[in-house]
Enzyme design. Structure first.
Site, mmCIF file in Angstrom:
data_model
loop_
_atom_site.group_PDB
_atom_site.id
_atom_site.type_symbol
_atom_site.label_atom_id
_atom_site.label_comp_id
_atom_site.label_asym_id
_atom_site.label_seq_id
_atom_site.Cartn_x
_atom_site.Cartn_y
_atom_site.Cartn_z
ATOM 1 N N GLU A 44 0.822 -1.207 0.000
ATOM 2 C CA GLU A 44 0.000 0.000 0.000
ATOM 3 C C GLU A 44 0.858 1.259 0.000
ATOM 4 O O GLU A 44 2.026 1.248 0.378
ATOM 5 C CB GLU A 44 -0.925 0.014 1.221
ATOM 6 C CG GLU A 44 -2.015 -1.009 1.138
ATOM 7 C CD GLU A 44 -2.977 -0.951 2.307
ATOM 8 O OE1 GLU A 44 -4.001 -1.645 2.221
ATOM 9 O OE2 GLU A 44 -2.725 -0.244 3.303
ATOM 10 N N GLU A 55 -1.395 -9.895 -6.874
ATOM 11 C CA GLU A 55 -1.390 -10.609 -8.152
ATOM 12 C C GLU A 55 -0.541 -9.876 -9.180
ATOM 13 O O GLU A 55 0.176 -10.501 -9.965
ATOM 14 C CB GLU A 55 -2.816 -10.768 -8.685
ATOM 15 C CG GLU A 55 -3.746 -11.474 -7.738
ATOM 16 C CD GLU A 55 -4.492 -10.552 -6.782
ATOM 17 O OE1 GLU A 55 -5.597 -10.920 -6.369
ATOM 18 O OE2 GLU A 55 -3.976 -9.457 -6.436
ATOM 19 N N CYS A 86 -9.163 -8.671 -7.928
ATOM 20 C CA CYS A 86 -10.057 -7.567 -8.294
ATOM 21 C C CYS A 86 -10.137 -7.479 -9.823
ATOM 22 O O CYS A 86 -9.411 -8.163 -10.547
ATOM 23 C CB CYS A 86 -9.538 -6.257 -7.707
ATOM 24 S SG CYS A 86 -8.053 -5.623 -8.529
#
Length: 130
Positions: A44, A55, A86
Site C-alpha cells: 500500500e 497478483e 479484483c
C-alpha cells in the site's frame, strides 16, 4: 504441487504484505507453465492509487523473468475470506491467460477454484484494439 500447497504459498506471502492503511493483507502465488511459482503481496501507499496488488506483483516478477505461460494463481488474505483478484488484476492476468486459467482461493473447508472466464467474462483483448 496441488491447490492446497499453492494456497499455502500465497498464505506465506500474506505475511510479507505492507498494508498499514487498510490492514487488509493479500498474498498471491502464480504458477507458470513450467511449474515455477512467483509470489506477490500487496504494497500500500498513502496515495491508494499507487498501491500494488499481490497478483500484479507476482505477475510482474514472472514476466520480468521471461515467463509468458501461466497455469493458475492462488490468492489469500489475512482474513481468509475467499478473496479473488479484483477487476484490474483479472484484466492483467487476461493479458497472458485465457478463460480456462484457474484461480484458487480460500473455501470453507478446502480451496475453491474458478476459471478466469467465470470471473471476467467478455474480457478486453488485443483484438479489441485493432
Amino acid at each position: 504441487m496441488d491447490d492446497t500447497e499453492l494456497l499455502d504459498v500465497a498464505r506465506d506471502a500474506v505475511e510479507r504484505s505492507y498494508a498499514p492503511y487498510s490492514e487488509y493483507r493479500v498474498g498471491a502465488a502464480l504458477e507458470t507453465g513450467d511449474g515455477t511459482v512467483y509470489t506477490g503481496c500487496n504494497v500500500e501507499n498513502a496515495n491508494y492509487s499507487n498501491s500494488i496488488h499481490a497478483e500484479e506483483l507476482a505477475l510482474s516478477k514472472a514476466v520480468a523473468e521471461g515467463h509468458r505461460s501461466f497455469d493458475r494463481v492462488a490468492v489469500s488474505s489475512n482474513r481468509r475470506d475467499g478473496v479473488t483478484p479484483c477487476g484490474m488484476c483479472r484484466q492483467s492476468l487476461a493479458e497472458f491467460c485465457d478463460g480456462a486459467f484457474r484461480v484458487v482461493c480460500e473455501g470453507d473447508d478446502e480451496p475453491e477454484s474458478y476459471t478466469l472466464g467465470e470471473l471476467l467474462p467478455n474480457t478486453i483483448t488485443r483484438e479489441h484494439l485493432e
